[in-house]
Design a protein around this motif. Sequence first.
Motif, PDB file in Angstrom:
ATOM      1  N   MET A 101       0.852  -1.172   0.000  1.00 22.16           N
ATOM      2  CA  MET A 101       0.000   0.000   0.000  1.00 22.16           C
ATOM      3  C   MET A 101       0.900   1.237   0.000  1.00 22.16           C
ATOM      4  SD  MET A 101      -3.161   0.913   2.571  1.00 22.16           S
ATOM      5  CE  MET A 101      -3.414  -0.779   2.902  1.00 22.16           C
ATOM      6  N   THR A 102       0.767   2.048  -1.036  1.00 23.39           N
ATOM      7  CA  THR A 102       1.619   3.216  -1.171  1.00 23.39           C
ATOM      8  C   THR A 102       0.954   4.449  -0.566  1.00 23.39           C
ATOM      9  OG1 THR A 102       0.706   3.766  -3.313  1.00 23.39           O
ATOM     10  CG2 THR A 102       2.613   2.286  -3.293  1.00 23.39           C
ATOM     11  N   PHE A 103       1.750   5.487  -0.419  1.00 23.81           N
ATOM     12  CA  PHE A 103       1.245   6.737   0.134  1.00 23.81           C
ATOM     13  C   PHE A 103       0.202   7.358  -0.787  1.00 23.81           C
ATOM     14  CE2 PHE A 103       1.596  11.351   0.878  1.00 23.81           C
ATOM     15  CZ  PHE A 103       1.202  11.358   2.208  1.00 23.81           C
ATOM     16  N   SER A 104       0.443   7.299  -2.094  1.00 22.50           N
ATOM     17  CA  SER A 104      -0.533   7.876  -3.039  1.00 22.50           C
ATOM     18  C   SER A 104      -1.845   7.098  -2.996  1.00 22.50           C
ATOM     19  CB  SER A 104       0.038   7.886  -4.456  1.00 22.50           C
ATOM     20  OG  SER A 104       0.261   6.566  -4.906  1.00 22.50           O
ATOM     21  N   TYR A 105      -1.781   5.798  -2.752  1.00 26.97           N
ATOM     22  CA  TYR A 105      -2.989   4.981  -2.614  1.00 26.97           C
ATOM     23  C   TYR A 105      -3.808   5.482  -1.426  1.00 26.97           C
ATOM     24  CZ  TYR A 105      -5.886   0.847  -1.819  1.00 26.97           C
ATOM     25  OH  TYR A 105      -6.941  -0.007  -1.620  1.00 26.97           O
ATOM     26  N   LEU A 106      -3.139   5.720  -0.297  1.00 27.10           N
ATOM     27  CA  LEU A 106      -3.829   6.214   0.893  1.00 27.10           C
ATOM     28  C   LEU A 106      -4.419   7.605   0.663  1.00 27.10           C
ATOM     29  CD1 LEU A 106      -1.499   5.064   3.787  1.00 27.10           C
ATOM     30  CD2 LEU A 106      -3.781   4.254   3.285  1.00 27.10           C
ATOM     31  N   ILE A 107      -3.663   8.480   0.016  1.00 24.68           N
ATOM     32  CA  ILE A 107      -4.153   9.842  -0.249  1.00 24.68           C
ATOM     33  C   ILE A 107      -5.370   9.805  -1.163  1.00 24.68           C
ATOM     34  CG2 ILE A 107      -3.574  12.036  -1.384  1.00 24.68           C
ATOM     35  CD1 ILE A 107      -2.309  11.721   1.356  1.00 24.68           C
ATOM     36  N   ASN A 108      -5.313   8.985  -2.206  1.00 21.62           N
ATOM     37  CA  ASN A 108      -6.441   8.900  -3.133  1.00 21.62           C
ATOM     38  C   ASN A 108      -7.683   8.323  -2.471  1.00 21.62           C
ATOM     39  OD1 ASN A 108      -5.119  10.011  -5.323  1.00 21.62           O
ATOM     40  ND2 ASN A 108      -4.352   8.046  -6.031  1.00 21.62           N
ATOM     41  N   ARG A 109      -7.504   7.447  -1.499  1.00 22.92           N
ATOM     42  CA  ARG A 109      -8.652   6.810  -0.852  1.00 22.92           C
ATOM     43  C   ARG A 109      -9.181   7.618   0.331  1.00 22.92           C
ATOM     44  NH1 ARG A 109      -6.723   4.585  -4.540  1.00 22.92           N
ATOM     45  NH2 ARG A 109      -7.281   2.605  -5.426  1.00 22.92           N
ATOM     46  N   THR A 110      -8.400   8.523   0.877  1.00 23.43           N
ATOM     47  CA  THR A 110      -8.849   9.265   2.056  1.00 23.43           C
ATOM     48  C   THR A 110      -9.098  10.725   1.733  1.00 23.43           C
ATOM     49  OG1 THR A 110      -6.547   9.580   2.729  1.00 23.43           O
ATOM     50  CG2 THR A 110      -7.731   7.732   3.696  1.00 23.43           C
ATOM     51  N   VAL A 111      -8.056  11.470   1.441  1.00 19.55           N
ATOM     52  CA  VAL A 111      -8.186  12.916   1.230  1.00 19.55           C
ATOM     53  C   VAL A 111      -9.061  13.212   0.011  1.00 19.55           C
ATOM     54  CG1 VAL A 111      -6.922  15.040   0.773  1.00 19.55           C
ATOM     55  CG2 VAL A 111      -5.993  13.366   2.360  1.00 19.55           C
ATOM     56  N   LYS A 112      -8.817  12.493  -1.077  1.00 18.14           N
ATOM     57  CA  LYS A 112      -9.598  12.722  -2.285  1.00 18.14           C
ATOM     58  C   LYS A 112     -10.907  11.939  -2.289  1.00 18.14           C
ATOM     59  CE  LYS A 112      -5.579  13.654  -5.175  1.00 18.14           C
ATOM     60  NZ  LYS A 112      -4.820  13.224  -6.349  1.00 18.14           N
ATOM     61  N   GLY A 113     -11.117  11.122  -1.273  1.00 16.89           N
ATOM     62  CA  GLY A 113     -12.305  10.287  -1.233  1.00 16.89           C
ATOM     63  C   GLY A 113     -13.558  11.004  -0.804  1.00 16.89           C
ATOM     64  N   LEU A 114     -13.418  12.157  -0.178  1.00 14.89           N
ATOM     65  CA  LEU A 114     -14.588  12.901   0.276  1.00 14.89           C
ATOM     66  C   LEU A 114     -15.187  13.666  -0.894  1.00 14.89           C
ATOM     67  CD1 LEU A 114     -16.102  13.355   2.901  1.00 14.89           C
ATOM     68  CD2 LEU A 114     -14.705  15.348   3.298  1.00 14.89           C
ATOM     69  N   ASN A 115     -16.492  13.652  -0.980  1.00 12.39           N
ATOM     70  CA  ASN A 115     -17.212  14.338  -2.038  1.00 12.39           C
ATOM     71  C   ASN A 115     -16.858  15.834  -2.018  1.00 12.39           C
ATOM     72  OD1 ASN A 115     -19.030  15.215  -3.906  1.00 12.39           O
ATOM     73  ND2 ASN A 115     -20.824  14.363  -2.878  1.00 12.39           N
ATOM     74  N   LYS A 116     -16.582  16.404  -3.177  1.00 14.59           N
ATOM     75  CA  LYS A 116     -16.162  17.803  -3.267  1.00 14.59           C
ATOM     76  C   LYS A 116     -17.224  18.754  -2.723  1.00 14.59           C
ATOM     77  CE  LYS A 116     -13.934  20.771  -6.660  1.00 14.59           C
ATOM     78  NZ  LYS A 116     -13.606  20.920  -8.084  1.00 14.59           N
ATOM     79  N   GLU A 117     -18.492  18.485  -3.037  1.00 15.52           N
ATOM     80  CA  GLU A 117     -19.572  19.349  -2.561  1.00 15.52           C
ATOM     81  C   GLU A 117     -19.682  19.283  -1.039  1.00 15.52           C
ATOM     82  OE1 GLU A 117     -20.114  17.107  -5.113  1.00 15.52           O
ATOM     83  OE2 GLU A 117     -20.024  18.592  -6.722  1.00 15.52           O
ATOM     84  N   PHE A 118     -19.552  18.088  -0.482  1.00 12.19           N
ATOM     85  CA  PHE A 118     -19.618  17.916   0.969  1.00 12.19           C
ATOM     86  C   PHE A 118     -18.483  18.674   1.637  1.00 12.19           C
ATOM     87  CE2 PHE A 118     -18.573  15.804   4.930  1.00 12.19           C
ATOM     88  CZ  PHE A 118     -19.814  15.588   5.502  1.00 12.19           C
ATOM     89  N   TYR A 119     -17.269  18.533   1.072  1.00 11.99           N
ATOM     90  CA  TYR A 119     -16.109  19.206   1.651  1.00 11.99           C
ATOM     91  C   TYR A 119     -16.292  20.717   1.632  1.00 11.99           C
ATOM     92  CZ  TYR A 119     -11.349  20.512   2.736  1.00 11.99           C
ATOM     93  OH  TYR A 119     -10.247  21.057   3.348  1.00 11.99           O
ATOM     94  N   LEU A 120     -16.653  21.270   0.479  1.00 11.85           N
ATOM     95  CA  LEU A 120     -16.798  22.728   0.369  1.00 11.85           C
ATOM     96  C   LEU A 120     -17.947  23.246   1.226  1.00 11.85           C
ATOM     97  CD1 LEU A 120     -16.119  23.259  -3.438  1.00 11.85           C
ATOM     98  CD2 LEU A 120     -14.623  23.797  -1.505  1.00 11.85           C
ATOM     99  N   HIS A 121     -19.028  22.506   1.302  1.00 16.98           N
ATOM    100  CA  HIS A 121     -20.159  22.919   2.141  1.00 16.98           C
ATOM    101  C   HIS A 121     -19.716  23.058   3.597  1.00 16.98           C
ATOM    102  CE1 HIS A 121     -24.165  23.117   3.865  1.00 16.98           C
ATOM    103  NE2 HIS A 121     -23.840  22.097   4.651  1.00 16.98           N
ATOM    104  N   HIS A 122     -19.072  22.052   4.118  1.00 19.54           N
ATOM    105  CA  HIS A 122     -18.659  22.095   5.518  1.00 19.54           C
ATOM    106  C   HIS A 122     -17.448  23.006   5.739  1.00 19.54           C
ATOM    107  CE1 HIS A 122     -21.583  19.369   7.108  1.00 19.54           C
ATOM    108  NE2 HIS A 122     -21.424  18.613   6.042  1.00 19.54           N
ATOM    109  N   PHE A 123     -16.640  23.163   4.705  1.00 21.66           N
ATOM    110  CA  PHE A 123     -15.502  24.080   4.797  1.00 21.66           C
ATOM    111  C   PHE A 123     -16.002  25.506   5.007  1.00 21.66           C
ATOM    112  CE2 PHE A 123     -12.103  26.673   2.889  1.00 21.66           C
ATOM    113  CZ  PHE A 123     -11.006  26.187   3.582  1.00 21.66           C
ATOM    114  N   TRP A 124     -17.031  25.897   4.251  1.00 23.42           N
ATOM    115  CA  TRP A 124     -17.538  27.262   4.366  1.00 23.42           C
ATOM    116  C   TRP A 124     -18.518  27.437   5.516  1.00 23.42           C
ATOM    117  CZ3 TRP A 124     -14.381  30.388   2.533  1.00 23.42           C
ATOM    118  CH2 TRP A 124     -13.706  30.131   1.354  1.00 23.42           C
TER     119      TRP A 124
END
Length: 186
Positions: A1-24
């Motif tokens: 399991m590589t670092f990019s695999y973890l990043i793609n599955r965790t950080v990028k795994g959250l829906n963009k709309e959900f992230y921006l909604h809660h970010f703002w």
Amino acid sequence: MTFSYLINRTVKGLNKEFYLHHFWCICFAPLFILYFSWWDGTSFLSFKDEITQKSLYQSFVAVVLWVLYPYARFAYLSILEYTGLYTIANFLTAVTIGIFNLVSMVLCYSFGLFIAPIGFLCIFLIIRNQEKKQEKESQLQQFNQAIPPLPTVEEELAKWSALYREGKISKEEYFKIADSLNVKDK
């Protein structure tokens, strides 16, 4: 399991709309902290002339918590949904729900450094389960494509009839096969 695999599955795994909604939605908290960490205390719009280490540290923590908040909120909402506590909202008033949401937002923001890893883990597990499900479905589809479909009773009977007419099987064998096919059909 590589670092990019973890990043793609965790950080990028959250829906963009959900992230921006809660970010703002929580932007008032870091702005409040940033304002008071740089405010000199005299008038409303007067700020410190010198940069202190404490102000930089407070600003850094506020921004880090702001970035991590959507993941902490995802963990919180996932736990609520999993335990079924989401249905409690049906029995509460709008003011109570609003206060409860505000308190939960502040708690998720304040403890985001500790709650966000749970959110990362939830996202990772959800995406991994989805990938396993898709892999199983593709394997099943490949398996179904690899196996030819079974002939119908009529096709099978026509094949054996042709063999009987050509003289490749005896009359007894033909009737035995025909009887077994009729038994399968019933």
